[in-house]
Design a protein around this motif. Structure first.
Motif, PDB file in Angstrom:
ATOM      1  N   ASP A  91      49.772   4.487  -5.490  1.00 19.39           N
ATOM      2  CA  ASP A  91      50.438   3.794  -4.579  1.00 19.39           C
ATOM      3  C   ASP A  91      51.904   3.944  -4.410  1.00 19.39           C
ATOM      4  N   ILE A  92      52.427   4.232  -5.611  1.00 21.86           N
ATOM      5  CA  ILE A  92      53.903   4.705  -5.505  1.00 21.86           C
ATOM      6  C   ILE A  92      53.952   6.243  -4.747  1.00 21.86           C
ATOM      7  N   ALA A  93      52.943   7.047  -5.079  1.00 18.66           N
ATOM      8  CA  ALA A  93      53.225   8.437  -4.230  1.00 18.66           C
ATOM      9  C   ALA A  93      53.157   8.099  -2.688  1.00 18.66           C
ATOM     10  N   ALA A  94      52.208   7.200  -2.400  1.00 20.30           N
ATOM     11  CA  ALA A  94      51.883   6.917  -1.184  1.00 20.30           C
ATOM     12  C   ALA A  94      53.426   6.209  -0.390  1.00 20.30           C
ATOM     13  N   PHE A  95      53.710   5.249  -0.931  1.00 19.50           N
ATOM     14  CA  PHE A  95      54.921   4.715  -0.679  1.00 19.50           C
ATOM     15  C   PHE A  95      56.116   5.785  -0.513  1.00 19.50           C
ATOM     16  N   PRO A 140      50.430  -0.726   9.618  1.00 21.01           N
ATOM     17  CA  PRO A 140      49.082  -0.133   9.240  1.00 21.01           C
ATOM     18  C   PRO A 140      49.124   1.555   9.800  1.00 21.01           C
ATOM     19  N   GLU A 141      50.157   1.986  10.436  1.00 26.25           N
ATOM     20  CA  GLU A 141      49.951   3.503  10.964  1.00 26.25           C
ATOM     21  C   GLU A 141      50.085   4.195  10.057  1.00 26.25           C
ATOM     22  N   GLY A 142      49.353   5.376  10.100  1.00 19.87           N
ATOM     23  CA  GLY A 142      49.529   6.520   9.157  1.00 19.87           C
ATOM     24  C   GLY A 142      50.816   7.491   9.516  1.00 19.87           C
ATOM     25  N   VAL A 143      51.332   8.124   8.618  1.00 23.56           N
ATOM     26  CA  VAL A 143      52.469   9.127   8.781  1.00 23.56           C
ATOM     27  C   VAL A 143      52.058  10.529   8.258  1.00 23.56           C
ATOM     28  N   ARG A 144      52.702  11.450   8.744  1.00 21.27           N
ATOM     29  CA  ARG A 144      52.854  12.740   8.262  1.00 21.27           C
ATOM     30  C   ARG A 144      54.099  13.315   8.328  1.00 21.27           C
ATOM     31  N   THR A 145      54.659  13.683   7.379  1.00 20.61           N
ATOM     32  CA  THR A 145      56.233  14.171   7.559  1.00 20.61           C
ATOM     33  C   THR A 145      56.399  15.784   8.070  1.00 20.61           C
ATOM     34  N   GLU A 146      57.330  16.432   8.262  1.00 19.25           N
ATOM     35  CA  GLU A 146      57.559  17.641   8.899  1.00 19.25           C
ATOM     36  C   GLU A 146      57.472  18.524   7.518  1.00 19.25           C
ATOM     37  N   MET A 158      52.887  27.057  -1.519  1.00 13.54           N
ATOM     38  CA  MET A 158      53.688  27.672  -2.601  1.00 13.54           C
ATOM     39  C   MET A 158      54.676  26.515  -3.349  1.00 13.54           C
ATOM     40  N   LEU A 159      55.165  25.774  -2.591  1.00  9.52           N
ATOM     41  CA  LEU A 159      56.077  24.707  -3.011  1.00  9.52           C
ATOM     42  C   LEU A 159      55.265  23.586  -3.869  1.00  9.52           C
ATOM     43  N   ILE A 160      54.083  23.205  -3.389  1.00  3.94           N
ATOM     44  CA  ILE A 160      53.419  22.553  -4.425  1.00  3.94           C
ATOM     45  C   ILE A 160      53.069  23.053  -5.635  1.00  3.94           C
ATOM     46  N   LEU A 161      52.477  24.373  -5.792  1.00  5.07           N
ATOM     47  CA  LEU A 161      52.173  25.012  -6.939  1.00  5.07           C
ATOM     48  C   LEU A 161      53.455  25.084  -7.633  1.00  5.07           C
ATOM     49  N   ILE A 162      54.534  25.514  -7.223  1.00  5.10           N
ATOM     50  CA  ILE A 162      55.857  25.892  -7.973  1.00  5.10           C
ATOM     51  C   ILE A 162      56.401  24.270  -8.401  1.00  5.10           C
ATOM     52  N   ALA A 163      56.258  23.210  -7.791  1.00  4.91           N
ATOM     53  CA  ALA A 163      56.682  21.938  -8.392  1.00  4.91           C
ATOM     54  C   ALA A 163      55.605  21.644  -9.595  1.00  4.91           C
ATOM     55  N   ALA A 164      54.530  21.660  -9.454  1.00  3.82           N
ATOM     56  CA  ALA A 164      53.533  21.383 -10.524  1.00  3.82           C
ATOM     57  C   ALA A 164      53.800  22.416 -11.601  1.00  3.82           C
ATOM     58  N   ALA A 168      55.583  10.840  -9.559  1.00  4.53           N
ATOM     59  CA  ALA A 168      54.789   9.972  -8.331  1.00  4.53           C
ATOM     60  C   ALA A 168      55.581  10.220  -6.986  1.00  4.53           C
ATOM     61  N   GLY A 169      56.924  10.045  -7.044  1.00  5.41           N
ATOM     62  CA  GLY A 169      57.578  10.569  -5.946  1.00  5.41           C
ATOM     63  C   GLY A 169      57.633  11.637  -5.316  1.00  5.41           C
ATOM     64  N   VAL A 170      57.659  12.697  -6.386  1.00  9.39           N
ATOM     65  CA  VAL A 170      57.571  14.083  -5.979  1.00  9.39           C
ATOM     66  C   VAL A 170      56.212  14.537  -5.384  1.00  9.39           C
ATOM     67  N   SER A 171      55.282  13.913  -5.963  1.00  8.02           N
ATOM     68  CA  SER A 171      53.725  14.161  -5.485  1.00  8.02           C
ATOM     69  C   SER A 171      53.686  13.574  -4.129  1.00  8.02           C
ATOM     70  N   GLY A 172      54.239  12.363  -3.760  1.00  8.06           N
ATOM     71  CA  GLY A 172      54.111  11.784  -2.431  1.00  8.06           C
ATOM     72  C   GLY A 172      54.865  12.765  -1.354  1.00  8.06           C
ATOM     73  N   ILE A 173      56.167  13.115  -1.633  1.00  9.88           N
ATOM     74  CA  ILE A 173      56.781  13.991  -0.924  1.00  9.88           C
ATOM     75  C   ILE A 173      55.793  15.487  -0.573  1.00  9.88           C
ATOM     76  N   LEU A 174      55.368  16.024  -1.548  1.00  6.61           N
ATOM     77  CA  LEU A 174      54.503  17.263  -1.354  1.00  6.61           C
ATOM     78  C   LEU A 174      53.402  17.036  -0.463  1.00  6.61           C
ATOM     79  N   ILE A 175      52.699  15.798  -0.714  1.00  4.25           N
ATOM     80  CA  ILE A 175      51.381  15.523  -0.081  1.00  4.25           C
ATOM     81  C   ILE A 175      51.677  15.144   1.324  1.00  4.25           C
ATOM     82  N   ALA A 176      52.891  14.607   1.739  1.00  6.06           N
ATOM     83  CA  ALA A 176      52.887  13.905   3.008  1.00  6.06           C
ATOM     84  C   ALA A 176      52.892  14.796   4.144  1.00  6.06           C
ATOM     85  N   PRO A 177      53.471  16.109   4.181  1.00  9.43           N
ATOM     86  CA  PRO A 177      53.454  17.151   5.092  1.00  9.43           C
ATOM     87  C   PRO A 177      51.879  17.770   5.339  1.00  9.43           C
TER      88      PRO A 177
END
Length: 347
Positions: free
Chosen positions: A43-47, A174-180, A199-205, A257-266
């Protein structure tokens, strides 16, 4: 399925699994130190994703109001606890950490938003607003029952998840979002196009895994967390405060969790209740590592991501069923192969 399609699915699965790995490592971190299976991790990642989307739209997110409410509740509970323990000398410190610092972060984010900051600054603001949530939830919900059974802590964690889902609907809608995308870079490897976001997701992990290794092996705070994870009673005898160790664990977990949310949002459309599936799939990976091994959790989470990617190609409607069906044999295997801890009985 051709080899090219398999390669594309594998890369997509590894990228998704890397995000799950961050969540899984954070889940294991919190569990080993506090014995809490922190269901609201997803939930924190989604937030975080919803917060970043609101900042991109030049709206101050409801996360700020959530942090203010949690800070006030945590401060009130801490003041009552200190007065009952007859330790009023600790009140200034409690006020600083539980009230002044979170409110200052919210105020700084609100003032910065008025200047229309660039993307890099918005990312930092999203993390600033998200990071205090897990430590504040720990003080409000889990610390008063820290000596309870694991089953009690799990039940409360599930209830907290449903409470956060309701608050997410209230604050974000209730609206879904997808960031740039964070980058427009892309490259080709072995005939397969790899986006910069992947590549950013892999590097961050990899970076977070390496930093956690250095933190736990080469810092005094990290070693105290490891000691608390191994034996809470023994760590108390050595002068380590499990409550403080838990706060640090929740702080690190909230950041991951915050970093995960930022990476998965786009790459995925995120709704107010999307966190449950993210956290549950990461939990499957954490179970592979026995909820104690960080490398095992990371490997298991990447495996879940790859399995999900190939399952979605075969049947998108059944991909979640396939992934979650892994829980049954893994739990049976872990139950038969693992030795049960007696620490709870000793305490």
């Amino acid at each position: 399925m051709t080899s090219d399609i398999a390669a594309i699915l594998a890369i997509d699965g590894i990228a998704t699994g890397a995000v799950y790995a961050l969540v899984a490592i954070g889940t294991v971190l919190i569990f080993t130190v506090t014995r809490v299976i922190f269901i609201p991790f997803g939930d924190i990642a989604a937030f975080t994703a919803l917060t970043l989307a609101a900042l991109d739209a030049k709206r101050f997110p409801g996360t700020g109001a959530l942090v203010v409410i949690l800070a006030c509740l945590a401060t009130l509970i801490e003041i009552i606890s200190l007065l009952r323990a007859r330790e009023p000398r600790l009140l200034p410190r409690a006020l600083f950490f539980y009230l002044v610092l979170p409110l200052a972060m919210v105020g700084l984010a609100w003032l910065t938003m008025r200047a229309d900051p660039p993307l890099a600054v918005r990312l930092v603001l999203a993390l600033m607003l998200i990071t205090p949530i897990a430590p504040l939830l720990d003080r409000i919900v889990f610390r008063p029952i820290a000596d309870g059974t694991v089953l009690l802590l799990l039940t409360v964690s599930v209830a907290l998840h449903f409470a956060l889902v309701g608050l997410g609907l209230l604050f974000f809608g209730p609206e879904g979002v997808r960031t740039e995308p964070l980058t427009s870079f892309s490259t080709e490897f072995a005939g397969v196009l790899i986006s910069g976001q992947t590549m950013l997701i892999l590097i961050a992990a990899l970076v977070f895994s390496g930093l956690l290794y250095l933190f736990f092996d080469f810092t005094l705070v990290g070693k105290s967390l490891r000691a608390t994870a191994v034996n809470r009673t023994g760590s108390r005898l050595m002068g380590i405060r499990p409550a403080r160790a838990g706060t640090i664990a929740y702080l690190l977990g909230s950041l991951m969790a915050g970093v995960s949310g930022i990476l998965i949002a786009p790459v995925n459309t995120v709704f107010y209740d999307s966190g449950f599936l993210i956290g549950l799939k990461a939990f499957v990976g954490a179970i592979v590592g026995g909820m104690t091994s960080y490398p095992g959790a990371a490997i298991g989470a990447v495996g879940v991501g790859i399995l999900e990617s190939f399952a979605s190609f075969q049947s998108s409607a059944l991909k979640d069923v396939i992934v979650f069906s892994l829980l049954i044999p893994i739990l049976i295997w872990r139950s038969l192969a693992s030795l049960h801890s007696e620490e709870e009985i000793e305490e």
